[in-house]
Write an enzyme that holds these catalytic residues in place. Structure first.
Site, PDB file in Angstrom:
ATOM      1  N   ILE A 229       0.899  -1.154   0.000  1.00  0.00           N
ATOM      2  CA  ILE A 229       0.000   0.000   0.000  1.00  0.00           C
ATOM      3  C   ILE A 229       0.935   1.200   0.000  1.00  0.00           C
ATOM      4  CG2 ILE A 229      -1.606   1.451   1.299  1.00  0.00           C
ATOM      5  CD1 ILE A 229      -2.908  -0.998   2.451  1.00  0.00           C
ATOM      6  N   TYR A 230       0.917   1.945  -1.096  1.00  0.00           N
ATOM      7  CA  TYR A 230       1.770   3.124  -1.199  1.00  0.00           C
ATOM      8  C   TYR A 230       0.952   4.311  -1.690  1.00  0.00           C
ATOM      9  CZ  TYR A 230       5.961   0.385  -0.443  1.00  0.00           C
ATOM     10  OH  TYR A 230       6.915  -0.414   0.120  1.00  0.00           O
TER      11      TYR A 230
ATOM     12  N   GLY B 232      -4.489   5.839   1.899  1.00  0.00           N
ATOM     13  CA  GLY B 232      -4.025   4.557   2.426  1.00  0.00           C
ATOM     14  C   GLY B 232      -5.160   3.800   3.081  1.00  0.00           C
TER      15      GLY B 232
ATOM     16  N   ASN C 237       9.947   1.700   9.744  1.00  0.00           N
ATOM     17  CA  ASN C 237       8.847   2.495   9.187  1.00  0.00           C
ATOM     18  C   ASN C 237       7.736   2.650  10.234  1.00  0.00           C
ATOM     19  OD1 ASN C 237       6.892   3.736   7.628  1.00  0.00           O
ATOM     20  ND2 ASN C 237       6.995   2.278   5.944  1.00  0.00           N
TER      21      ASN C 237
ATOM     22  N   TYR D 253      -1.038   0.183  10.693  1.00  0.00           N
ATOM     23  CA  TYR D 253      -1.573  -1.176  10.770  1.00  0.00           C
ATOM     24  C   TYR D 253      -2.034  -1.525  12.182  1.00  0.00           C
ATOM     25  CZ  TYR D 253      -0.074  -1.672   6.000  1.00  0.00           C
ATOM     26  OH  TYR D 253       0.066  -1.491   4.651  1.00  0.00           O
TER      27      TYR D 253
ATOM     28  N   LYS E 156      -3.263   0.561  14.336  1.00  0.00           N
ATOM     29  CA  LYS E 156      -4.525   1.299  14.478  1.00  0.00           C
ATOM     30  C   LYS E 156      -5.674   0.530  13.813  1.00  0.00           C
ATOM     31  CE  LYS E 156      -5.645   4.627  11.742  1.00  0.00           C
ATOM     32  NZ  LYS E 156      -5.668   5.704  10.829  1.00  0.00           N
TER      33      LYS E 156
END
Length: 173
Positions: A97-98, A109, A136, A143, A145
């Site tokens: 996912i970018y 996102g 990161n 993720y 969250k």
């Protein structure tokens, strides 16, 4: 909030996928990595042949996020034997996912993530998993969250530089 459209990528989109893939990966990880390792990874991972293979893979799906017809992010999910590691037919892997740097914080996102979860639910899969670089923190927080928990680690090869990814998963039951 701007209207985010999610569209499936096809073979006619190879160039756009190569461009956004290189741009977002370099934006996300370029500052923390050596230019030589980055160049090698980008050349190999976003070659026309590799991207064409990924789009054609029946066990992978790739989607663009668009705002006003401009591609601002993308998602790649894998199933079954196309998963990079677990290869569990009861799971979906979110491989990528970018989002373009200027569009971070605009819920793109989250929209791509929601698409991945919807795909997994439509296929009646039990869980979703992914690998995220240990350096990161923004992605790890995203993720966590969204209900993901750490369960293991693996090595990610960035153009010859061995790095550690944290593996995370979310049960869908």
């Amino acid at each position: 909030m701007e209207n985010i459209e999610i569209k499936e990528v096809t073979l006619k989109d190879i160039s756009q996928l190569q461009n956004i893939g290189k741009q977002t990966f370099a934006d996300t990880f370029g500052a923390q990595n050596s230019p030589a390792f980055m160049e090698e990874y980008l050349k190999k991972s976003f070659s026309r042949e590799k991207v064409s293979e990924e789009i054609s893979d029946k066990n992978s799906e790739i989607y663009f996020a668009e705002i006003d017809k401009k591609i601002v992010g993308y998602l790649k999910v894998n199933f079954d034997q196309s998963q990079t590691e677990l290869k569990d037919r009861n799971a979906l892997e979110i491989e990528r996912i970018y989002v373009i740097k200027e569009y971070l914080g605009k819920k793109i996102g989250q929209a791509l993530y929601a698409k991945a979860i919807n795909i997994a639910r439509q296929k009646n899969l039990q869980y979703v998993w992914l690998g995220v670089w240990e350096e990161n923190p923004r992605a790890i927080r995203f993720y966590e969250k969204n209900g993901f928990e750490k369960f293991d680690k693996h090595i990610f090869d960035l153009g010859g530089d061995k790095q550690t990814d944290i593996l995370m998963k979310k049960d869908l039951n």
